[in-house]
Design a protein around this motif. Sequence first.
Motif, short mmCIF file in Angstrom:
data_model
loop_
_atom_site.label_atom_id
_atom_site.label_comp_id
_atom_site.label_asym_id
_atom_site.label_seq_id
_atom_site.Cartn_x
_atom_site.Cartn_y
_atom_site.Cartn_z
N PRO A 261 0.81 -1.24 0.00
CA PRO A 261 0.00 0.00 0.00
C PRO A 261 0.83 1.28 0.00
O PRO A 261 0.30 2.36 -0.27
CB PRO A 261 -0.81 -0.11 1.31
CG PRO A 261 -0.75 -1.54 1.70
CD PRO A 261 0.58 -2.02 1.23
N HIS B 99 3.33 -2.59 -4.86
CA HIS B 99 1.92 -2.88 -5.15
C HIS B 99 1.79 -3.67 -6.44
O HIS B 99 0.97 -4.59 -6.53
CB HIS B 99 1.12 -1.58 -5.25
CG HIS B 99 -0.21 -1.76 -5.92
ND1 HIS B 99 -1.32 -2.27 -5.26
CD2 HIS B 99 -0.60 -1.54 -7.19
CE1 HIS B 99 -2.34 -2.34 -6.10
NE2 HIS B 99 -1.93 -1.90 -7.28
N HIS C 61 -8.88 1.37 3.51
CA HIS C 61 -8.50 -0.02 3.72
C HIS C 61 -9.45 -0.97 3.01
O HIS C 61 -9.01 -1.98 2.44
CB HIS C 61 -8.47 -0.32 5.22
CG HIS C 61 -8.20 -1.77 5.53
ND1 HIS C 61 -7.00 -2.37 5.27
CD2 HIS C 61 -9.02 -2.74 6.05
CE1 HIS C 61 -7.05 -3.64 5.63
NE2 HIS C 61 -8.25 -3.89 6.10
N HIS D 160 -8.52 -1.59 -0.58
CA HIS D 160 -7.43 -2.55 -0.78
C HIS D 160 -7.96 -3.98 -0.70
O HIS D 160 -7.54 -4.85 -1.49
CB HIS D 160 -6.34 -2.33 0.26
CG HIS D 160 -5.57 -1.07 0.06
ND1 HIS D 160 -4.54 -0.96 -0.84
CD2 HIS D 160 -5.68 0.16 0.64
CE1 HIS D 160 -4.04 0.27 -0.81
NE2 HIS D 160 -4.72 0.97 0.08
N ASN E 180 -7.79 -6.62 -3.95
CA ASN E 180 -7.22 -7.96 -3.87
C ASN E 180 -8.22 -9.03 -4.28
O ASN E 180 -7.88 -9.99 -4.97
CB ASN E 180 -6.71 -8.22 -2.46
CG ASN E 180 -5.47 -7.41 -2.13
OD1 ASN E 180 -4.81 -6.87 -3.01
ND2 ASN E 180 -5.15 -7.30 -0.85
#
Length: 673
Positions: free
Chosen positions: A434, A440, A525, A528, A532
């Motif tokens: 991050p 990344h 958050h 992210h 993923n």
Amino acid sequence: MSTEADPAPDVRVRRRAGTAPLLAVGVLLAVVVAVGLVALTGGISYAVAGLTDPGAVTTYGITVVRVAADVSAAVCIGSLLLAAFLVPPQKSGTLDVDGYAGLRTAGFAAWAWFVFALASVFFTAADGAGRPVTEVLRPEVFVNFVGAIEQPKAWLITAFIALLLALGCRLVLSWGWTATLFFVSVGALIPVAVTGHSASGGSHDMATNSLLYHLVGAAVWVGGLIALLAHARRRGSHLTLAATRFSKVALVSWIVMALSGVVNALVRVTPGQLLSTDYGLLVLAKVVALVVLGVFGHQQRQRSVRGLQDGAGGGQLVRLAAVEVLIMLVTIGLATALSRTPPPAEIAAQPSTTELLLGWNLQGEPTVWRLIADWRFDLIYGTAAIVLAALYLAGVRRLRRRGDAWPVGRTIAWLAGCLLLLIATSSGIGRYAPAMFSIHMVNHMLLSMGAPVLFVLGGPVTLALRALPTAGRNAPPGPREWLLAFVHSPVARVLTNPIVALALFVGSFYGLYYSGLFDAALDHHWAHLAMNAHFLLAGYVFYWPVIGIDPAPRKLPPLGKLGLVFASMPFHAFFGVTLMNMQTVIGESFYRSLDLPWVDNLLLDQRTGGGIAWASGELPVLLVMIALLLQWARADDREAKRRDRREEATGEQDLAAYNAMLKQLADQGRPRD
């Protein structure tokens, strides 16, 4: 959403005294507990946050609407769980009477969820701004506050999803759509969880991830028990099956709640503060309630299930479940009061800029050793990697115990994929991803082009179909049948369409980084976590029909598989090249706010990431080509063995018949005398 042709089942003939009075009493108890504890502990300290006190109506009103929203959400989720998985549908795929009753209950609960979530938008905006809720009701003030505070926007999204659920529960009758609504209802818990109290401050990644587990476990456990109680009071059929299935679900939910609750508490309070602070005392009270519920509930459910299996009625189950529901609702009140009490660690802590933005501090430049050894376990994806590996090994063990073989290569591929997922998210790569674009991009390539290739080569669906027991002709469908239904579902067929799979796999590179989405997602958050998940799923649906061991909904010919792989290569290479030649920095404001001393040139770091993206595309293609060649060779061997077995079974009959046909053709062409 389309409905089935079958008429809606009539549930009136089996309706008994419902659970509404008990639920009303439980909600009232939860509200009293929550409001009383907030008043006793002082609730949120507005002075600490630099806000003015919004008044009693806002302070206690937000507590009331949150309790009501939480209970409504639990009832909706639990009723959909009952309708989709605890009671069987008709053979046509339409819900049975019991499933329809659960669906209608879920619809009513979804409307209540929508109302209280909408009310939470206003109360949360007023609470976050330190203003009376009556002031926030004015349109111009409301727009300003909702635009500036994350929580009201999250509640607005939840309200919209609850509205969709309410409408969906009125429109569908099929099992497939009901199962879809269940997963949508669970997803509706996410927006509030990822923007709430745990999403700020230090270690907010641990706090948010553990809270997600905690909320889902609580909703499934509490809501499922309420739905089971309502089912028993209706004297519904398949009560033994529903109670047996829910007992297993409840045990898993309780374990998830217990472990995630411990992690979440340790992030916010030290062991020494458990007895010396209001927050610690509420944590202890909640722990005691959960332990009592877990032990008492499990023992009583096992006793009730045994009684049902022995032919006893559901009266004992109703009585015991009613007591457990009341205790659960009081626990919801405790949890609401806990969310309104400031943790002592948060009051005293002064996190660094890096910890505030990422959730953790970085120890220095990302050397090779730090990328390998500087681990920070990811509660979502690290846990998923371990659970997936354990489930796969359990399936292999079950096959071997009954004497069936399973290729070792598939097991190695699956475990390697789990290890790669764990490394990409929990090692130093996951820790630095991050904070630096180049790292990344390593994370992105591992999750989208490394782990999915290994996962599809593991053949998890084939293993599950062989390891899970078959329900039988007249038995209700179970996990094996649910898995088959998903594989053959329209969703799976659309996702594995070559054009759709290619667009998701390759298009996400351009859509994420060149549209501004990546810039907007960097300081969240939850974004992210979503990225993923998208990388993994997009890679899996792309490689599944190409080299997957499992039967795909759309079977591609060998040349089609090869063409799909080669079609993705130019797009992937062009993406890497354009990144290396860009003159603007993607996510510049976020990376500059981190101000990492070892990243003095953000553009150079981005060009490094572009080089990684360009170069990493070659290895997966090599793996895919090797896998395709091996699969084609094995397919030829299997076809040759089938021909040999057929010739051995028929002897010379095929050859004799062929010679006879040739002789007949020759005789027909010979001139007659």
